[in-house]
Enzyme design. Structure first.
Site, mmCIF file in Angstrom:
data_model
loop_
_atom_site.group_PDB
_atom_site.id
_atom_site.type_symbol
_atom_site.label_atom_id
_atom_site.label_comp_id
_atom_site.label_asym_id
_atom_site.label_seq_id
_atom_site.Cartn_x
_atom_site.Cartn_y
_atom_site.Cartn_z
ATOM 1 N N LYS A 1 -10.628 -4.714 -4.256
ATOM 2 C CA LYS A 1 -11.718 -3.820 -4.619
ATOM 3 C C LYS A 1 -11.258 -2.401 -4.900
ATOM 4 O O LYS A 1 -11.971 -1.626 -5.510
ATOM 5 C CB LYS A 1 -12.840 -3.848 -3.569
ATOM 6 N N LYS B 1 0.832 -1.217 0.000
ATOM 7 C CA LYS B 1 0.000 0.000 0.000
ATOM 8 C C LYS B 1 0.858 1.257 0.000
ATOM 9 O O LYS B 1 0.451 2.265 -0.561
ATOM 10 C CB LYS B 1 -0.975 -0.004 1.177
ATOM 11 N N LYS C 1 -3.420 -10.094 -6.419
ATOM 12 C CA LYS C 1 -4.694 -10.361 -5.752
ATOM 13 C C LYS C 1 -5.823 -9.485 -6.334
ATOM 14 O O LYS C 1 -5.599 -8.313 -6.624
ATOM 15 C CB LYS C 1 -4.505 -10.033 -4.262
HETATM 16 P P1 ATP Z 1 -8.718 -3.042 -0.439
HETATM 17 O O1 ATP Z 1 -8.579 -3.261 -1.915
HETATM 18 O O2 ATP Z 1 -9.509 -1.856 -0.074
HETATM 19 O O3 ATP Z 1 -7.417 -3.165 0.289
HETATM 20 P P2 ATP Z 1 -9.454 -5.723 -0.256
HETATM 21 O O4 ATP Z 1 -10.430 -5.968 -1.375
HETATM 22 O O5 ATP Z 1 -8.049 -6.136 -0.494
HETATM 23 O O6 ATP Z 1 -9.578 -4.213 0.098
HETATM 24 P P3 ATP Z 1 -11.097 -6.371 2.016
HETATM 25 O O7 ATP Z 1 -12.293 -6.343 1.175
HETATM 26 O O8 ATP Z 1 -11.009 -5.351 3.084
HETATM 27 O O9 ATP Z 1 -9.793 -6.389 1.110
HETATM 28 O O10 ATP Z 1 -10.941 -7.796 2.652
HETATM 29 C C1 ATP Z 1 -11.974 -8.416 3.339
HETATM 30 C C2 ATP Z 1 -11.663 -9.875 3.476
HETATM 31 O O11 ATP Z 1 -11.665 -10.474 2.191
HETATM 32 C C3 ATP Z 1 -10.292 -10.176 4.070
HETATM 33 O O12 ATP Z 1 -10.410 -11.284 4.920
HETATM 34 C C4 ATP Z 1 -9.438 -10.527 2.882
HETATM 35 O O13 ATP Z 1 -8.396 -11.428 3.205
HETATM 36 C C5 ATP Z 1 -10.449 -11.181 1.981
HETATM 37 N N1 ATP Z 1 -10.076 -10.968 0.570
HETATM 38 C C6 ATP Z 1 -9.963 -9.777 -0.058
HETATM 39 N N2 ATP Z 1 -9.586 -9.953 -1.330
HETATM 40 C C7 ATP Z 1 -9.456 -11.294 -1.509
HETATM 41 C C8 ATP Z 1 -9.084 -12.114 -2.613
HETATM 42 N N3 ATP Z 1 -8.754 -11.576 -3.785
HETATM 43 N N4 ATP Z 1 -9.084 -13.445 -2.445
HETATM 44 C C9 ATP Z 1 -9.413 -14.000 -1.252
HETATM 45 N N5 ATP Z 1 -9.757 -13.288 -0.171
HETATM 46 C C10 ATP Z 1 -9.785 -11.952 -0.285
#
Ligand code: ATP
Ligand code: LTN
Length: 329
Positions: A198, A113, A195
């Site tokens: 969002k 980040k 990964k």
């Molecule tokens: P941001 O992009 O704002 O950092 P994010 O999409 O990476 O957010 P969150 O939505 O806050 O992450 O994550 C919520 C949960 O979903 C966490 O437990 C995270 O590990 C899981 N998660 C997020 N993205 C993935 C992914 N691509 N695959 C599996 N698990 C995920």
């Protein structure tokens, strides 16, 4: 016997993706039958990256509505916004004094980040995992269901809790991570070595839970794969392996059975099938989300009730911690 407890959180930084659904929220729903659960929209974490006030408020409510739409019953689970329970920020400060900079320097999410937000590498982004530890430890959670990317943060939480307990006695419950065997790391559709996230700027990388069935099918058609045209799960084929994982999660089939199913199909037919399976699975949730969002008064009432219950539970831990540290009580 009292039920074991689960805590997990999701940031209000956008619309949840297929990644957060498969890696986390779908497991929250499954586990919620057996555990006493708190699920939190972690809006304090969200501001470690600059947010527009109106958008943050909108995404906060939308996220809570998604959690309910995806099957987390607010009568059975405690659902709330992190910013509504001041104990999170308070315990976070206390734990900052038990977390080492050396540990935080090693956090992968911080490195990723800060590289993406070079103009705003703020102290909150750095101590983000300490606030996360506070979230979990406040509620004496036994289990924390998360995606693979959060494993390191849960390890750190365990280390901080163990260090504190060693000094002050048995105050915190040491939590375990629950990381699903399949779907713990769903990759970007455009760059399958990263990964799915969002906050990715490329909307084609992500399937958002709000996407229409047509949009979902189109995104899968455009998914980056390779030129080999055989549907096989392997390290050399990250794009196809990601699609196989998604298909397996959506259909409940084993990866090997999915490979066999598409052994004679080309990538075109395979991508179409994955897109259709996802579109079909997500459609009912999208309708339910729209229904929940049509009554903001009710949604806010659910959050208020959740925060009240969460605050009561958090207060017990915080009082114990403050007494142990030696504050005048
Ligand atoms: P941001 O992009 O704002 O950092 P994010 O999409 O990476 O957010 P969150 O939505 O806050 O992450 O994550 C919520 C949960 O979903 C966490 O437990 C995270 O590990 C899981 N998660 C997020 N993205 C993935 C992914 N691509 N695959 C599996 N698990 C995920
Ligand atoms: N850091 C997590 C969100 C999060 C969380 C938590 C997850 C904040 N607090 C407590 C589990 C338990 C993320 O980025 N997805």
């Amino acid at each position: 016997m009292t039920q074991k407890r689960i805590f997990s959180g999701i940031q209000s930084t956008g619309i949840p993706t297929l990644g957060s659904f498969l890696g986390a929220i779908s497991n929250w729903e499954k586990l919620s039958a057996e555990y006493d659960c708190l699920f939190c929209v972690v809006d304090l974490h969200a501001i470690t990256v600059r947010q527009n006030p109106e958008t943050l408020r909108k995404y906060g409510r939308e996220m809570l509505a998604w959690l309910i739409a995806l099957g987390l019953n607010p009568e059975k689970n405690i659902l709330y916004y992190q910013s509504h329970v001041p104990a999170h920020a308070e315990l976070s400060w206390l734990l900052n004094c038990f977390a080492y900079m050396g540990e935080l320097n090693r956090m992968t999410q911080f490195k990723v980040k800060s590289a993406k937000n070079e103009e705003n590498i703020n102290v909150g982004l750095y101590s983000y995992p300490v606030l996360q530890a506070a979230d979990i430890l406040l509620y004496r959670a036994d289990l924390v269901p998360v995606g693979e990317d959060q494993r390191q943060h849960i390890e750190l939480c365990r280390d901080i809790a163990g260090r504190f307990n060693k000094i002050y006695g048995d105050i915190f419950t040491i939590p375990e991570a629950y990381i699903p065997p399949v779907g713990a790391k769903i990759m970007s559709l455009q760059n399958p070595t990263e990964k799915m996230s969002k906050s990715d700027e490329n909307v084609n990388s992500c399937v958002y839970l709000s996407d229409s069935p047509d949009a979902i099918i189109k995104k899968f058609k455009r998914a980056v794969t390779d030129s080999d045209n055989t549907v096989k799960f392997s390290q050399e084929k990250p794009g196809i392996s990601n699609l196989l994982t998604i298909y397996a999660c959506m259909t409940g089939k084993k990866i090997a059975d999915c490979e066999a199913e598409f052994a004679d199909a080309g990538y075109g037919a395979f991508k179409q099938a994955v897109g259709e399976a996802v579109a079909q699975n997500l459609a009912p949730y999208r309708d339910e989300h729209a229904r929940i969002m049509s009554d903001i008064g009710e949604l806010d009432a659910i959050a208020a009730k959740g925060a009240k219950k969460a605050a009561e539970s958090a207060a017990e831990t915080l009082a114990k911690v403050k007494k142990a540290i030696g504050f005048v009580v």
